[in-house]
Design a protein around this motif. Structure first.
Motif, PDB file in Angstrom:
ATOM      1  N   PRO A  93       0.821  -1.221   0.000  1.00 46.04           N
ATOM      2  CA  PRO A  93       0.000   0.000   0.000  1.00 46.04           C
ATOM      3  C   PRO A  93       0.850   1.264   0.000  1.00 46.04           C
ATOM      4  O   PRO A  93       1.931   1.307   0.595  1.00 46.04           O
ATOM      5  N   LEU A  94       0.357   2.287  -0.652  1.00 44.03           N
ATOM      6  CA  LEU A  94       1.048   3.576  -0.689  1.00 44.03           C
ATOM      7  C   LEU A  94       1.184   4.167   0.716  1.00 44.03           C
ATOM      8  O   LEU A  94       2.120   4.925   0.990  1.00 44.03           O
ATOM      9  N   ALA A  95       0.286   3.782   1.600  1.00 47.13           N
ATOM     10  CA  ALA A  95       0.313   4.305   2.967  1.00 47.13           C
ATOM     11  C   ALA A  95       1.592   3.919   3.707  1.00 47.13           C
ATOM     12  O   ALA A  95       1.990   4.593   4.670  1.00 47.13           O
ATOM     13  N   VAL A  96       2.253   2.831   3.285  1.00 44.34           N
ATOM     14  CA  VAL A  96       3.496   2.405   3.938  1.00 44.34           C
ATOM     15  C   VAL A  96       4.561   3.486   3.793  1.00 44.34           C
ATOM     16  O   VAL A  96       5.346   3.733   4.718  1.00 44.34           O
ATOM     17  N   LEU A  97       4.598   4.157   2.630  1.00 41.86           N
ATOM     18  CA  LEU A  97       5.552   5.246   2.439  1.00 41.86           C
ATOM     19  C   LEU A  97       5.298   6.362   3.443  1.00 41.86           C
ATOM     20  O   LEU A  97       6.240   6.910   4.025  1.00 41.86           O
ATOM     21  N   ASP A  98       4.041   6.676   3.639  1.00 47.78           N
ATOM     22  CA  ASP A  98       3.655   7.727   4.603  1.00 47.78           C
ATOM     23  C   ASP A  98       4.152   7.381   6.003  1.00 47.78           C
ATOM     24  O   ASP A  98       4.707   8.229   6.717  1.00 47.78           O
ATOM     25  N   GLN A  99       3.931   6.119   6.390  1.00 46.94           N
ATOM     26  CA  GLN A  99       4.355   5.686   7.717  1.00 46.94           C
ATOM     27  C   GLN A  99       5.867   5.763   7.862  1.00 46.94           C
ATOM     28  O   GLN A  99       6.385   6.189   8.909  1.00 46.94           O
ATOM     29  N   ALA A 100       6.588   5.346   6.821  1.00 47.17           N
ATOM     30  CA  ALA A 100       8.051   5.359   6.887  1.00 47.17           C
ATOM     31  C   ALA A 100       8.588   6.784   6.976  1.00 47.17           C
ATOM     32  O   ALA A 100       9.504   7.070   7.756  1.00 47.17           O
ATOM     33  N   GLN A 101       8.031   7.689   6.194  1.00 48.81           N
ATOM     34  CA  GLN A 101       8.522   9.067   6.187  1.00 48.81           C
ATOM     35  C   GLN A 101       8.229   9.786   7.498  1.00 48.81           C
ATOM     36  O   GLN A 101       8.958  10.704   7.880  1.00 48.81           O
ATOM     37  N   ARG A 102       7.169   9.359   8.189  1.00 49.99           N
ATOM     38  CA  ARG A 102       6.807  10.005   9.454  1.00 49.99           C
ATOM     39  C   ARG A 102       7.545   9.411  10.652  1.00 49.99           C
ATOM     40  O   ARG A 102       7.516   9.972  11.742  1.00 49.99           O
ATOM     41  N   ALA A 103       8.221   8.265  10.443  1.00 47.38           N
ATOM     42  CA  ALA A 103       8.944   7.624  11.544  1.00 47.38           C
ATOM     43  C   ALA A 103      10.140   8.482  11.960  1.00 47.38           C
ATOM     44  O   ALA A 103      10.904   8.946  11.106  1.00 47.38           O
ATOM     45  N   PRO A 104      10.322   8.712  13.255  1.00 44.98           N
ATOM     46  CA  PRO A 104      11.407   9.591  13.718  1.00 44.98           C
ATOM     47  C   PRO A 104      12.806   9.049  13.438  1.00 44.98           C
ATOM     48  O   PRO A 104      13.769   9.803  13.380  1.00 44.98           O
ATOM     49  N   SER A 105      12.930   7.724  13.254  1.00 43.79           N
ATOM     50  CA  SER A 105      14.246   7.113  13.025  1.00 43.79           C
ATOM     51  C   SER A 105      14.625   7.061  11.545  1.00 43.79           C
ATOM     52  O   SER A 105      15.644   6.463  11.191  1.00 43.79           O
ATOM     53  N   VAL A 106      13.817   7.676  10.687  1.00 43.31           N
ATOM     54  CA  VAL A 106      14.096   7.683   9.250  1.00 43.31           C
ATOM     55  C   VAL A 106      14.715   9.006   8.847  1.00 43.31           C
ATOM     56  O   VAL A 106      14.175  10.074   9.121  1.00 43.31           O
ATOM     57  N   ASP A 107      15.865   8.925   8.191  1.00 37.97           N
ATOM     58  CA  ASP A 107      16.496  10.126   7.657  1.00 37.97           C
ATOM     59  C   ASP A 107      15.793  10.547   6.365  1.00 37.97           C
ATOM     60  O   ASP A 107      15.420  11.704   6.183  1.00 37.97           O
ATOM     61  N   VAL A 108      15.640   9.586   5.447  1.00 35.39           N
ATOM     62  CA  VAL A 108      14.923   9.849   4.200  1.00 35.39           C
ATOM     63  C   VAL A 108      14.387   8.521   3.675  1.00 35.39           C
ATOM     64  O   VAL A 108      14.967   7.465   3.898  1.00 35.39           O
ATOM     65  N   ALA A 109      13.248   8.565   2.988  1.00 35.57           N
ATOM     66  CA  ALA A 109      12.624   7.362   2.422  1.00 35.57           C
ATOM     67  C   ALA A 109      12.035   7.702   1.063  1.00 35.57           C
ATOM     68  O   ALA A 109      11.442   8.768   0.883  1.00 35.57           O
ATOM     69  N   PHE A 110      12.201   6.793   0.097  1.00 30.17           N
ATOM     70  CA  PHE A 110      11.702   7.008  -1.257  1.00 30.17           C
ATOM     71  C   PHE A 110      10.875   5.805  -1.689  1.00 30.17           C
ATOM     72  O   PHE A 110      11.266   4.649  -1.473  1.00 30.17           O
ATOM     73  N   ALA A 111       9.743   6.093  -2.324  1.00 28.88           N
ATOM     74  CA  ALA A 111       8.924   5.025  -2.907  1.00 28.88           C
ATOM     75  C   ALA A 111       9.482   4.637  -4.260  1.00 28.88           C
ATOM     76  O   ALA A 111      10.039   5.466  -4.987  1.00 28.88           O
ATOM     77  N   MET A 112       9.326   3.364  -4.607  1.00 31.11           N
ATOM     78  CA  MET A 112       9.764   2.879  -5.913  1.00 31.11           C
ATOM     79  C   MET A 112       8.638   2.062  -6.538  1.00 31.11           C
ATOM     80  O   MET A 112       7.980   1.274  -5.851  1.00 31.11           O
ATOM     81  N   THR A 113       8.414   2.266  -7.831  1.00 25.80           N
ATOM     82  CA  THR A 113       7.459   1.443  -8.578  1.00 25.80           C
ATOM     83  C   THR A 113       8.198   0.818  -9.757  1.00 25.80           C
ATOM     84  O   THR A 113       8.949   1.490 -10.465  1.00 25.80           O
ATOM     85  N   THR A 114       8.019  -0.470  -9.938  1.00 25.33           N
ATOM     86  CA  THR A 114       8.635  -1.180 -11.061  1.00 25.33           C
ATOM     87  C   THR A 114       7.603  -2.113 -11.675  1.00 25.33           C
ATOM     88  O   THR A 114       6.496  -2.266 -11.148  1.00 25.33           O
ATOM     89  N   GLY A 115       7.976  -2.754 -12.759  1.00 20.80           N
ATOM     90  CA  GLY A 115       7.075  -3.709 -13.395  1.00 20.80           C
ATOM     91  C   GLY A 115       7.028  -3.578 -14.899  1.00 20.80           C
ATOM     92  O   GLY A 115       6.539  -4.471 -15.592  1.00 20.80           O
ATOM     93  N   ASP A 116       7.555  -2.476 -15.458  1.00 23.76           N
ATOM     94  CA  ASP A 116       7.581  -2.283 -16.902  1.00 23.76           C
ATOM     95  C   ASP A 116       9.027  -2.245 -17.392  1.00 23.76           C
ATOM     96  O   ASP A 116       9.964  -2.103 -16.605  1.00 23.76           O
ATOM     97  N   ASN A 117       9.195  -2.356 -18.696  1.00 21.48           N
ATOM     98  CA  ASN A 117      10.527  -2.298 -19.278  1.00 21.48           C
ATOM     99  C   ASN A 117      10.474  -1.633 -20.645  1.00 21.48           C
ATOM    100  O   ASN A 117       9.410  -1.504 -21.259  1.00 21.48           O
ATOM    101  N   HIS A 118      11.636  -1.214 -21.101  1.00 20.48           N
ATOM    102  CA  HIS A 118      11.786  -0.742 -22.475  1.00 20.48           C
ATOM    103  C   HIS A 118      12.932  -1.519 -23.109  1.00 20.48           C
ATOM    104  O   HIS A 118      14.083  -1.371 -22.731  1.00 20.48           O
ATOM    105  N   LYS A 119      12.568  -2.430 -24.019  1.00 18.70           N
ATOM    106  CA  LYS A 119      13.541  -3.275 -24.720  1.00 18.70           C
ATOM    107  C   LYS A 119      14.443  -4.029 -23.744  1.00 18.70           C
ATOM    108  O   LYS A 119      15.652  -4.151 -23.940  1.00 18.70           O
ATOM    109  N   GLY A 120      13.830  -4.514 -22.678  1.00 15.64           N
ATOM    110  CA  GLY A 120      14.558  -5.327 -21.706  1.00 15.64           C
ATOM    111  C   GLY A 120      15.160  -4.564 -20.555  1.00 15.64           C
ATOM    112  O   GLY A 120      15.608  -5.179 -19.586  1.00 15.64           O
ATOM    113  N   TYR A 121      15.191  -3.246 -20.622  1.00 21.19           N
ATOM    114  CA  TYR A 121      15.737  -2.443 -19.524  1.00 21.19           C
ATOM    115  C   TYR A 121      14.599  -1.988 -18.618  1.00 21.19           C
ATOM    116  O   TYR A 121      13.597  -1.444 -19.097  1.00 21.19           O
ATOM    117  N   PRO A 122      14.727  -2.191 -17.303  1.00 21.88           N
ATOM    118  CA  PRO A 122      13.617  -1.902 -16.393  1.00 21.88           C
ATOM    119  C   PRO A 122      13.299  -0.409 -16.319  1.00 21.88           C
ATOM    120  O   PRO A 122      14.198   0.433 -16.344  1.00 21.88           O
TER     121      PRO A 122
END
Length: 416
Positions: A82-111
């Protein structure tokens, strides 16, 4: 005639056997060099493959699979969270920085990887692009240097992605596609053909990354929401593949893992631990290759020994004449040991060149498949050990035949 000239003439006199001996040494040395370069590249690539992100959060499943897909762009993701997991991670006091990643598509074999542009500044510092600028809007993308070089893409070009992490085959005809899809759902048809084209959604290249010497060189990067735009997902259906976390401290990483691990199909993984498991598996394979290398070294030593035994058998009369002409026992001894060292040194040089040439020829294939950047021109401390080891084996293999000739009386040599 000098000792070296005599040795060279003796080697050239037995060209075929000398060539076989040199080839045996060269193949062994080349194999060892290629093994050393590959192992070092795997270790270095694994260590710098995840940068400062000591924790990754993703769907429950294989920890190794999650890390390899997230940082090395290998294999399939473990699923979506869930996208909400990113929200929880970014709000955690022990996190310096957090980034969401989405994958699943490619262009000519490159992700195609969706991630916030802050990722590049966090991981690589304030490094400038090789060309162009970072993406800012949905549909804009930047590409790794290897992708740009391999596909001949430049800033301003546009392309369409495709579903899946590898380039699939197109159906041969409409009739074949219809027959294969008969009675099957859309998902089954997509699985059969390997991927679904997203031709209606075009990406515009706004920039090209510099050579980073990491798996990011062979990926396409765009905004996180690309997957939602491609598939037309509503806000309530939006998910992400993983969250890359840079904790503020080691204790913070532990707290995050405890907080996210095992909740609602989500897992939190120590990146270094998963990478260590991969390296342990590589070490197991290296041990097997080490055994094969030892066998090759033994065979090379036997080849040198047999070559010099044959030379000693053929040369007894010549050596007898040399002794009768006043040449010392040491001179006779040196003729055979020098011959062994000459054959070894020739094979050693050929092997070093062949090993590095093999690394050069394999570097693109290895990088394309695993994101490991092998350095074919790199010389390691192991190279010195290879040189000393090869010369030592050549010398040891020469001692037996040389001492046999050394101990015989000149008349006995001549009569034999």
């Amino acid at each position: 005639m000098s000792l070296f000239s005599l040795t060279l003439r003796n080697v050239l006199h037995r060209r075929f056997l000398s060539l076989l001996t040199v080839c045996a040494v060269a193949i062994t040395v080349a194999f060892i060099v290629l093994l050393v370069l590959s192992r070092q590249s795997v270790e270095q690539g694994a260590k710098k493959g995840y940068g400062p992100f000591d924790l990754v959060i993703g769907a429950a499943g294989s920890e190794t699979q999650l890390v390899l897909n997230t940082f090395y762009h290998i294999g399939a993701p473990t699923g979506n969270i869930p996208l909400a997991v990113l929200d929880q991670a970014q709000r955690a006091p022990s996190v310096d920085v957090a980034f969401a990643m989405t994958t699943g598509d490619n262009h000519k074999g490159y992700p195609i990887v969706g991630i916030d542009t802050g990722y590049f500044f966090t991981r690589y510092g304030d490094s400038k692009l090789q060309e162009g600028k970072l993406y800012a809007h949905t549909g804009e993308a930047i590409i790794g240097s290897y992708v740009a070089r391999s596909l001949g893409l430049k800033v301003g070009d546009s392309f369409a992605g495709a579903h899946g992490l590898v380039q699939g085959d197109e159906p041969e005809s409409e009739e074949a596609e219809e027959a294969e899809g008969h009675g099957a759902g859309e998902a089954e048809e997509a699985e059969h053909h390997g991927e679904q084209d997203h031709g209606s959604f075009r990406y515009q290249i706004t920039g090209i990354l510099p050579e980073l010497h990491t798996p990011d060189d062979r990926a396409v990067f765009t905004t996180v929401d690309y997957a939602w735009a491609v598939h037309g997902l509503e806000a309530e259906d939006r998910e992400i593949t993983a969250v890359l976390v840079k904790p503020s401290s080691l204790l913070g990483a532990h707290d995050l893992k405890q907080g996210f691990d095992g909740s609602n199909g989500v897992q939190a993984v120590y990146t270094s631990q998963a990478v260590s498991e991969v390296l342990n598996a590589v070490d197991q394979g290296s041990r097997l290759l080490g055994i094969l290398t030892g066998i090759c070294v033994l065979l090379a030593g036997i080849a040198i020994l047999l070559s010099l035994i044959a030379a000693a058998s053929e040369r007894t009369k010549d050596v007898g004449i040399l002794r009768l002409l006043g040449k010392s026992q040491v001179y006779v001894w040196l003729t055979l040991t020098t011959e062994g060292l000459l054959l070894t040194a020739t094979g050693l040089i050929a092997g070093l060149l062949t090993g590095h040439l093999g690394a050069y020829l394999l570097k693109d294939r290895l990088f394309a498949q695993a994101g490991i950047q092998i350095e074919p021109y790199h010389w390691t401390p192991e190279h010195g050990l290879i040189v000393l080891g090869a010369l030592a084996i050549g010398l040891l293999s020469s001692l037996g035949p040389a001492f046999r000739m050394y101990r015989m009386h000149p008349l006995a040599l001549f009569k034999s």
